[in-house]
Scaffold this motif. Structure first.
Motif, PDB file in Angstrom:
ATOM      1  N   LYS A 238      -2.980  48.581  20.151  1.00 12.34           N
ATOM      2  CA  LYS A 238      -1.694  48.549  20.836  1.00 12.34           C
ATOM      3  C   LYS A 238      -0.592  48.376  19.805  1.00 12.34           C
ATOM      4  CE  LYS A 238      -3.532  46.727  25.093  1.00 12.34           C
ATOM      5  NZ  LYS A 238      -3.468  45.698  26.101  1.00 12.34           N
TER       6      LYS A 238
ATOM      7  N   GLU B 246       9.210  45.315  41.837  1.00 12.56           N
ATOM      8  CA  GLU B 246       7.797  45.552  41.524  1.00 12.56           C
ATOM      9  C   GLU B 246       7.354  46.940  41.982  1.00 12.56           C
ATOM     10  OE1 GLU B 246       5.118  44.282  39.098  1.00 12.56           O
ATOM     11  OE2 GLU B 246       6.734  42.934  39.661  1.00 12.56           O
TER      12      GLU B 246
ATOM     13  N   ARG C  17       8.639  49.304  39.374  1.00 16.35           N
ATOM     14  CA  ARG C  17       7.798  49.221  38.172  1.00 16.35           C
ATOM     15  C   ARG C  17       6.458  49.938  38.391  1.00 16.35           C
ATOM     16  NH1 ARG C  17       9.741  43.314  38.102  1.00 16.35           N
ATOM     17  NH2 ARG C  17      11.476  43.435  36.630  1.00 16.35           N
ATOM     18  N   LEU C  18       5.887  49.749  39.557  1.00 17.38           N
ATOM     19  CA  LEU C  18       4.620  50.421  39.851  1.00 17.38           C
ATOM     20  C   LEU C  18       4.811  51.931  39.884  1.00 17.38           C
ATOM     21  CD1 LEU C  18       1.653  50.597  40.593  1.00 17.38           C
ATOM     22  CD2 LEU C  18       2.271  49.998  42.956  1.00 17.38           C
TER      23      LEU C  18
ATOM     24  N   SER D 228       5.073  53.226  36.415  1.00 18.81           N
ATOM     25  CA  SER D 228       3.761  53.154  35.761  1.00 18.81           C
ATOM     26  C   SER D 228       2.841  54.272  36.242  1.00 18.81           C
ATOM     27  CB  SER D 228       3.112  51.795  36.009  1.00 18.81           C
ATOM     28  OG  SER D 228       3.892  50.778  35.429  1.00 18.81           O
TER      29      SER D 228
ATOM     30  N   ASN E  64       3.906  57.351  34.465  1.00 15.72           N
ATOM     31  CA  ASN E  64       3.520  57.284  33.049  1.00 15.72           C
ATOM     32  C   ASN E  64       2.011  57.250  32.848  1.00 15.72           C
ATOM     33  OD1 ASN E  64       6.132  57.289  32.027  1.00 15.72           O
ATOM     34  ND2 ASN E  64       6.346  55.090  32.329  1.00 15.72           N
TER      35      ASN E  64
ATOM     36  N   CYS F 192       0.007  54.750  33.090  1.00 12.36           N
ATOM     37  CA  CYS F 192      -0.414  53.563  32.336  1.00 12.36           C
ATOM     38  C   CYS F 192      -1.292  52.712  33.247  1.00 12.36           C
ATOM     39  CB  CYS F 192       0.794  52.769  31.862  1.00 12.36           C
ATOM     40  SG  CYS F 192       0.335  51.253  30.995  1.00 12.36           S
TER      41      CYS F 192
ATOM     42  N   CYS G 197      -0.717  48.921  33.322  1.00 11.59           N
ATOM     43  CA  CYS G 197       0.488  48.545  34.071  1.00 11.59           C
ATOM     44  C   CYS G 197       0.311  48.767  35.567  1.00 11.59           C
ATOM     45  CB  CYS G 197       1.688  49.328  33.551  1.00 11.59           C
ATOM     46  SG  CYS G 197       2.105  48.947  31.837  1.00 11.59           S
TER      47      CYS G 197
ATOM     48  N   MET H 177      -1.611  45.906  36.895  1.00 11.26           N
ATOM     49  CA  MET H 177      -0.803  44.687  36.849  1.00 11.26           C
ATOM     50  C   MET H 177       0.208  44.666  37.996  1.00 11.26           C
ATOM     51  SD  MET H 177       1.702  43.321  33.803  1.00 11.26           S
ATOM     52  CE  MET H 177       2.591  44.868  33.763  1.00 11.26           C
ATOM     53  N   HIS H 178       0.923  45.777  38.211  1.00 12.87           N
ATOM     54  CA  HIS H 178       1.952  45.803  39.256  1.00 12.87           C
ATOM     55  C   HIS H 178       1.341  45.799  40.655  1.00 12.87           C
ATOM     56  CE1 HIS H 178       4.933  46.034  36.212  1.00 12.87           C
ATOM     57  NE2 HIS H 178       4.527  47.217  35.775  1.00 12.87           N
TER      58      HIS H 178
END
Length: 104
Positions: free
Chosen positions: A5, A38, A41-42, A45, A48, A50, A53, A56-57
């Protein structure tokens, strides 16, 4: 094979500090509710791809007692009636700034 990373805080400390300050502002002073943030953000993600992520979201939304159907429906949010007009506007904005390669 091990993935390494990038340590952004180490290689670019000043921009990283500014990103953290922006995140703090958005979380504490923007007036946007935590679940909306959130979801944005999700969605970003998901675009992207990811997986760290995304997990996590999704986990954060579950901790906020968000409906599992709304979490799962986010991948195709335009074709569901799970989201308010405010949420739809935020998701559309998130897509526009996440997909800058699409003409911005």
């Amino acid at each position: 094979m091990s993935e390494s990373k990038i340590n952004y805080a180490r290689i670019s400390p000043e921009p990283f500090k500014r990103m953290q300050a922006l995140g703090n502002y958005i979380n504490t002073q923007s007036g946007l509710e935590p679940t909306l943030l959130e979801f944005v953000r999700l969605r970003s993600s998901l675009l992207n791809k990811c997986h760290f992520c995304i997990d996590m979201h999704r986990h954060e939304l579950k901790k906020m007692n968000e409906n599992a159907e709304r979490i799962a429906g986010l991948e195709d949010w335009r074709n569901t009636d799970f989201y308010t007009q405010r949420e739809r506007a935020a998701l559309a904005f998130a897509e526009a700034v996440t997909n800058i390669q699409d003409g911005m």
